[in-house]
Structures are given as C-alpha cells and as structure tokens.
Design a protein around this motif. Structure first.
Motif, PDB file in Angstrom:
ATOM      1  N   TRP A 154      43.757  36.034  49.660  1.00 45.18           N
ATOM      2  CA  TRP A 154      43.133  36.079  48.343  1.00 45.18           C
ATOM      3  C   TRP A 154      41.680  36.436  48.543  1.00 45.18           C
ATOM      4  O   TRP A 154      40.997  35.846  49.386  1.00 45.18           O
ATOM      5  CB  TRP A 154      43.222  34.716  47.658  1.00 45.18           C
ATOM      6  N   LEU A 155      41.188  37.412  47.806  1.00 50.31           N
ATOM      7  CA  LEU A 155      39.772  37.769  47.814  1.00 50.31           C
ATOM      8  C   LEU A 155      39.171  37.291  46.503  1.00 50.31           C
ATOM      9  O   LEU A 155      39.767  37.503  45.429  1.00 50.31           O
ATOM     10  CB  LEU A 155      39.570  39.280  47.941  1.00 50.31           C
ATOM     11  N   GLY A 156      38.000  36.679  46.574  1.00 50.21           N
ATOM     12  CA  GLY A 156      37.335  36.198  45.370  1.00 50.21           C
ATOM     13  C   GLY A 156      37.144  37.308  44.357  1.00 50.21           C
ATOM     14  O   GLY A 156      36.663  38.392  44.688  1.00 50.21           O
ATOM     15  N   GLY A 157      37.561  37.066  43.119  1.00 47.92           N
ATOM     16  CA  GLY A 157      37.389  38.027  42.038  1.00 47.92           C
ATOM     17  C   GLY A 157      38.514  39.022  41.885  1.00 47.92           C
ATOM     18  O   GLY A 157      38.561  39.769  40.908  1.00 47.92           O
ATOM     19  N   VAL A 158      39.437  39.093  42.838  1.00 54.13           N
ATOM     20  CA  VAL A 158      40.556  40.030  42.755  1.00 54.13           C
ATOM     21  C   VAL A 158      41.736  39.277  42.155  1.00 54.13           C
ATOM     22  O   VAL A 158      42.265  38.346  42.753  1.00 54.13           O
ATOM     23  CB  VAL A 158      40.912  40.610  44.138  1.00 54.13           C
ATOM     24  N   LYS A 159      42.135  39.680  40.939  1.00 56.74           N
ATOM     25  CA  LYS A 159      43.150  38.936  40.184  1.00 56.74           C
ATOM     26  C   LYS A 159      44.444  39.702  39.927  1.00 56.74           C
ATOM     27  O   LYS A 159      45.450  39.103  39.589  1.00 56.74           O
ATOM     28  CB  LYS A 159      42.579  38.514  38.819  1.00 56.74           C
TER      29      LYS A 159
END
Length: 185
Positions: A67-72
């Motif tokens: 999971w990358l922060g901000g990637v939804k």
C-alpha cells in the motif's frame, strides 16, 4: 523547492504495476532482503517530486504487494507502473568493505589488470545467478558483460572512481568487433 541531491538518493525498488482492485501496487524491491524496503519509507521519486509511505501487505509472485500512501484505486496504482522508488542514503545501512550500492558504481571507469581503459560501467544486472557488470565504451559494437565476482573484478576503488577487471578469456572476444568462433575442444 529544489529536489534532493541526486547522489544522496539510492534506488531501492520500482513499482511493477497495480495489484488487485483497491489501490495496492506490486513493488520489486532491490534490497538484499526484499522486505527491508519498508524500513526506508517514505520513498520518493528520484527528483523528490512525489513521496509515499509504504506498507507491505504480503509477498507475491514477482515482488511485494504494498500500500502506498494516497493511492486508493487500481487506476492510480497502474499509473505508477515503472516509477522507481528512492530512499535517502542516510536511511540505508553502512555496507562492509566488499559490498557496494549499485548507484555508487555506475559511471566508474573500467580498466583491465594491465591498466588499459575498457570503458565505463554503464549498468549492473541481476538475473538471479549473480550480478553482471555492463561496460560500454568507444569502439564496442555491443556492451562487455563481466560477472561481478571477486575473480573477475578484483578491485573496486570508489575514491579513484575506477573498477579493475580481469574478465574470463571467453568474455573478451564478445562484443569487441570481428567474428567470434567457438573454441574447438
């Protein structure tokens, strides 16, 4: 605001594409222990224009699902395919004398054991059986590929910015012009 100093950033991985439909990405880690990549987060693009926190969810074929922060969304994740992930050098561990970060070797002059310049170290490839040095230079039709072993690369001198190679005899004929015939046995 200017980006980070290029020499202070080390490429620790790359985004191979989306994984699943909820925004996870598949990351190929360049760390000796793939999971160590999470310890160096937040990770950024080389120019520092984009930065992400990273959380590993599990190992998957070809890398790690993260999971990358901000990637939804899957679309956001897929748009990042091919992005290389960098960490500041000061977050990475110091290496023993006989180990090197690839970023420190690219661009070094390459000489043979007699002192003749062969070219520059253009790239380092790892296809699973060990690192291979790709050397390019004037007069070479194809790059010279040298196994990155102690026997073939006896000296790496970062201070002098050079690598001394003693390639196997069969390597010297490859890519150096002319026709190469297979040796008779």
């Amino acid at each position: 605001m200017p980006g980070p100093d290029r020499d202070s950033m080390i490429c620790v991985g790359a985004i191979a594409g989306a994984f699943g439909v909820r925004g996870e990405v598949r990351v190929k880690s360049f760390c000796s222990e793939p999971e160590d990549i999470a310890a160096y987060a937040p990770l950024s693009t080389e120019d520092g224009a984009h930065s992400w926190t990273l959380k590993i969810s599990r190992a998957v074929k070809g890398g790690l699902a993260c999971w990358l922060g901000g990637v939804k969304t899957r679309e956001q994740a897929e748009a990042l395919r091919g992005v290389r992930l960098f960490a500041p050098r000061d977050r990475l561990p110091a290496l023993p004398d006989d180990e090197f970060y690839h970023a420190d070797l690219i661009g070094l002059d390459v000489l043979d054991t007699g002192g003749a310049r062969l070219g520059r170290l253009h790239a380092i490839h790892d296809h699973g059986a060990g690192d291979i040095l790709e050397i390019t230079g004037p007069g070479m039709r194809t790059p010279l590929l040298i196994p990155f072993t102690r026997e073939a690369v006896p000296t790496v001198d970062l201070t002098a910015r050079r690598v001394i190679v003693d390639p196997p005899v069969e390597v010297l004929g490859e890519g150096r012009g002319g026709d190469d015939d297979e040796a008779e046995e």
